[in-house]
Design a protein around this motif. Structure first.
Motif, PDB file in Angstrom:
ATOM      1  N   HIS A  30       0.877  -1.168   0.000  1.00 55.95           N
ATOM      2  CA  HIS A  30       0.000   0.000   0.000  1.00 55.95           C
ATOM      3  C   HIS A  30       0.915   1.219   0.000  1.00 55.95           C
ATOM      4  O   HIS A  30       2.114   1.094  -0.258  1.00 55.95           O
ATOM      5  CB  HIS A  30      -0.962  -0.036   1.201  1.00 55.95           C
ATOM      6  CG  HIS A  30      -0.298  -0.233   2.519  1.00 55.95           C
ATOM      7  ND1 HIS A  30       0.283  -1.427   2.895  1.00 55.95           N
ATOM      8  CD2 HIS A  30      -0.097   0.612   3.551  1.00 55.95           C
ATOM      9  CE1 HIS A  30       0.803  -1.304   4.097  1.00 55.95           C
ATOM     10  NE2 HIS A  30       0.594  -0.073   4.520  1.00 55.95           N
ATOM     11  N   ARG A  31       0.376   2.397   0.248  1.00 55.39           N
ATOM     12  CA  ARG A  31       1.170   3.619   0.136  1.00 55.39           C
ATOM     13  C   ARG A  31       1.325   4.316   1.488  1.00 55.39           C
ATOM     14  O   ARG A  31       0.369   4.408   2.251  1.00 55.39           O
ATOM     15  CB  ARG A  31       0.516   4.581  -0.854  1.00 55.39           C
ATOM     16  CG  ARG A  31       0.525   4.058  -2.268  1.00 55.39           C
ATOM     17  CD  ARG A  31      -0.245   4.968  -3.177  1.00 55.39           C
ATOM     18  NE  ARG A  31      -0.052   4.576  -4.573  1.00 55.39           N
ATOM     19  CZ  ARG A  31      -0.856   4.931  -5.553  1.00 55.39           C
ATOM     20  NH1 ARG A  31      -1.914   5.692  -5.313  1.00 55.39           N
ATOM     21  NH2 ARG A  31      -0.604   4.533  -6.783  1.00 55.39           N
ATOM     22  N   ILE A  32       2.526   4.831   1.699  1.00 54.90           N
ATOM     23  CA  ILE A  32       2.851   5.617   2.891  1.00 54.90           C
ATOM     24  C   ILE A  32       3.486   6.924   2.412  1.00 54.90           C
ATOM     25  O   ILE A  32       4.334   6.913   1.514  1.00 54.90           O
ATOM     26  CB  ILE A  32       3.844   4.865   3.807  1.00 54.90           C
ATOM     27  CG1 ILE A  32       3.292   3.511   4.248  1.00 54.90           C
ATOM     28  CG2 ILE A  32       4.265   5.732   4.995  1.00 54.90           C
ATOM     29  CD1 ILE A  32       2.138   3.568   5.211  1.00 54.90           C
ATOM     30  N   ALA A  33       3.075   8.031   3.012  1.00 56.98           N
ATOM     31  CA  ALA A  33       3.654   9.341   2.688  1.00 56.98           C
ATOM     32  C   ALA A  33       4.278   9.915   3.953  1.00 56.98           C
ATOM     33  O   ALA A  33       3.646   9.910   5.016  1.00 56.98           O
ATOM     34  CB  ALA A  33       2.588  10.291   2.154  1.00 56.98           C
ATOM     35  N   VAL A  34       5.499  10.377   3.835  1.00 61.02           N
ATOM     36  CA  VAL A  34       6.211  10.945   4.979  1.00 61.02           C
ATOM     37  C   VAL A  34       6.887  12.243   4.577  1.00 61.02           C
ATOM     38  O   VAL A  34       7.141  12.503   3.399  1.00 61.02           O
ATOM     39  CB  VAL A  34       7.257   9.962   5.546  1.00 61.02           C
ATOM     40  CG1 VAL A  34       6.592   8.701   6.085  1.00 61.02           C
ATOM     41  CG2 VAL A  34       8.307   9.620   4.509  1.00 61.02           C
ATOM     42  N   THR A  35       7.195  13.037   5.603  1.00 63.51           N
ATOM     43  CA  THR A  35       7.917  14.290   5.402  1.00 63.51           C
ATOM     44  C   THR A  35       9.075  14.340   6.375  1.00 63.51           C
ATOM     45  O   THR A  35       8.945  13.928   7.529  1.00 63.51           O
ATOM     46  CB  THR A  35       6.997  15.504   5.648  1.00 63.51           C
ATOM     47  OG1 THR A  35       5.881  15.422   4.755  1.00 63.51           O
ATOM     48  CG2 THR A  35       7.726  16.813   5.419  1.00 63.51           C
ATOM     49  N   VAL A  36      10.203  14.859   5.905  1.00 60.83           N
ATOM     50  CA  VAL A  36      11.320  15.162   6.785  1.00 60.83           C
ATOM     51  C   VAL A  36      11.362  16.675   6.918  1.00 60.83           C
ATOM     52  O   VAL A  36      11.202  17.398   5.934  1.00 60.83           O
ATOM     53  CB  VAL A  36      12.656  14.598   6.273  1.00 60.83           C
ATOM     54  CG1 VAL A  36      12.609  13.089   6.246  1.00 60.83           C
ATOM     55  CG2 VAL A  36      13.019  15.127   4.919  1.00 60.83           C
ATOM     56  N   CYS A  37      11.520  17.120   8.137  1.00 54.15           N
ATOM     57  CA  CYS A  37      11.616  18.557   8.410  1.00 54.15           C
ATOM     58  C   CYS A  37      13.088  18.908   8.567  1.00 54.15           C
ATOM     59  O   CYS A  37      13.798  18.278   9.354  1.00 54.15           O
ATOM     60  CB  CYS A  37      10.857  18.911   9.685  1.00 54.15           C
ATOM     61  SG  CYS A  37       9.092  18.590   9.584  1.00 54.15           S
ATOM     62  N   ARG A  38      13.522  19.909   7.815  1.00 53.67           N
ATOM     63  CA  ARG A  38      14.921  20.324   7.878  1.00 53.67           C
ATOM     64  C   ARG A  38      14.992  21.816   8.129  1.00 53.67           C
ATOM     65  O   ARG A  38      14.102  22.565   7.757  1.00 53.67           O
ATOM     66  CB  ARG A  38      15.622  19.977   6.569  1.00 53.67           C
ATOM     67  CG  ARG A  38      15.610  18.472   6.294  1.00 53.67           C
ATOM     68  CD  ARG A  38      16.328  18.103   5.033  1.00 53.67           C
ATOM     69  NE  ARG A  38      17.764  18.224   5.227  1.00 53.67           N
ATOM     70  CZ  ARG A  38      18.618  18.493   4.237  1.00 53.67           C
ATOM     71  NH1 ARG A  38      18.185  18.663   3.013  1.00 53.67           N
ATOM     72  NH2 ARG A  38      19.901  18.585   4.474  1.00 53.67           N
ATOM     73  N   ARG A  39      16.055  22.213   8.766  1.00 52.18           N
ATOM     74  CA  ARG A  39      16.309  23.633   8.982  1.00 52.18           C
ATOM     75  C   ARG A  39      17.361  24.093   7.993  1.00 52.18           C
ATOM     76  O   ARG A  39      18.048  23.292   7.359  1.00 52.18           O
ATOM     77  CB  ARG A  39      16.812  23.882  10.410  1.00 52.18           C
ATOM     78  CG  ARG A  39      15.758  23.657  11.448  1.00 52.18           C
ATOM     79  CD  ARG A  39      16.082  24.234  12.793  1.00 52.18           C
ATOM     80  NE  ARG A  39      17.463  24.075  13.220  1.00 52.18           N
ATOM     81  CZ  ARG A  39      17.876  24.148  14.473  1.00 52.18           C
ATOM     82  NH1 ARG A  39      16.996  24.368  15.433  1.00 52.18           N
ATOM     83  NH2 ARG A  39      19.128  23.999  14.784  1.00 52.18           N
ATOM     84  N   ALA A  40      17.494  25.399   7.876  1.00 47.11           N
ATOM     85  CA  ALA A  40      18.468  25.970   6.943  1.00 47.11           C
ATOM     86  C   ALA A  40      19.898  25.529   7.264  1.00 47.11           C
ATOM     87  O   ALA A  40      20.733  25.436   6.372  1.00 47.11           O
ATOM     88  CB  ALA A  40      18.369  27.498   6.956  1.00 47.11           C
ATOM     89  N   ASP A  41      20.182  25.217   8.548  1.00 46.93           N
ATOM     90  CA  ASP A  41      21.533  24.787   8.922  1.00 46.93           C
ATOM     91  C   ASP A  41      21.796  23.321   8.590  1.00 46.93           C
ATOM     92  O   ASP A  41      22.856  22.782   8.899  1.00 46.93           O
ATOM     93  CB  ASP A  41      21.801  25.058  10.408  1.00 46.93           C
ATOM     94  CG  ASP A  41      20.958  24.199  11.345  1.00 46.93           C
ATOM     95  OD1 ASP A  41      20.185  23.330  10.883  1.00 46.93           O
ATOM     96  OD2 ASP A  41      21.067  24.421  12.567  1.00 46.93           O
TER      97      ASP A  41
END
Length: 167
Positions: A30-41
């Protein structure tokens, strides 16, 4: 609450709609959607799973997300999950999609990224703690066995993408 997902084939084409638990029990992709949060540094947001979690209690991960609902796009699911789990309203940018054998069941994982320095409101049912980590700190968590296995695989793939594009 029943969670309906698209059952997909080896090319990520929809072949039916099933209950997510059934997909997991039967090993149906099936399908999984994820996000990684990154900072400018360059630091990435890492969270620790709650001790009471049924899957991977107390382990760390850098992926925020979950199942894509039947008929929902990867992008819409990534934005929805980011808002639900962290209280962040954003339009995550797709990075890549790959087939993951998965520690629990197989799935197609669509990894997105977003930059954020704003306030975070983690859902305590999903997240026990947060911290911004360098690549070396994430590597150390993975080496120590303190990271969700699928998150570790996605980390290695993402590093390759970021190296190729110089970010």
């Amino acid at each position: 609450m029943t969670e309906w997902v698209d059952r997909v084939d080896e090319r990520d084409r929809v072949i039916g709609v099933v209950e997510r638990g059934e997909a997991v029990r039967n090993g149906w992709p099936h399908r999984i959607a994820v996000t990684v949060c990154r900072r400018a540094d360059g630091r990435s947001l890492v969270h620790r799973r709650p001790a009471h979690a049924t899957r991977f209690p107390g382990l760390h991960n850098w992926l925020i997300g979950g199942a894509v609902a039947a008929g929902e796009s990867y992008e819409a699911a990534a934005a929805r999950e980011l808002a639900e789990e962290l209280g962040v309203r954003a339009h995550p940018v797709p990075l890549f999609t790959f087939f993951c054998d998965g520690a629990i069941s197989p799935y197609w994982l669509a990894l997105h990224e977003t930059r954020t320095d704003g306030p975070l409101r983690p859902d305590p049912a999903e997240i026990a703690g947060l911290r911004w980590c360098t690549a070396a700190e994430i590597d150390a968590l993975i080496t120590a066995g303190a990271f969700v296995p699928d998150g570790a695989e996605a980390w290695e793939r993402a590093r390759g993408v970021w190296l190729r594009r110089g970010t």
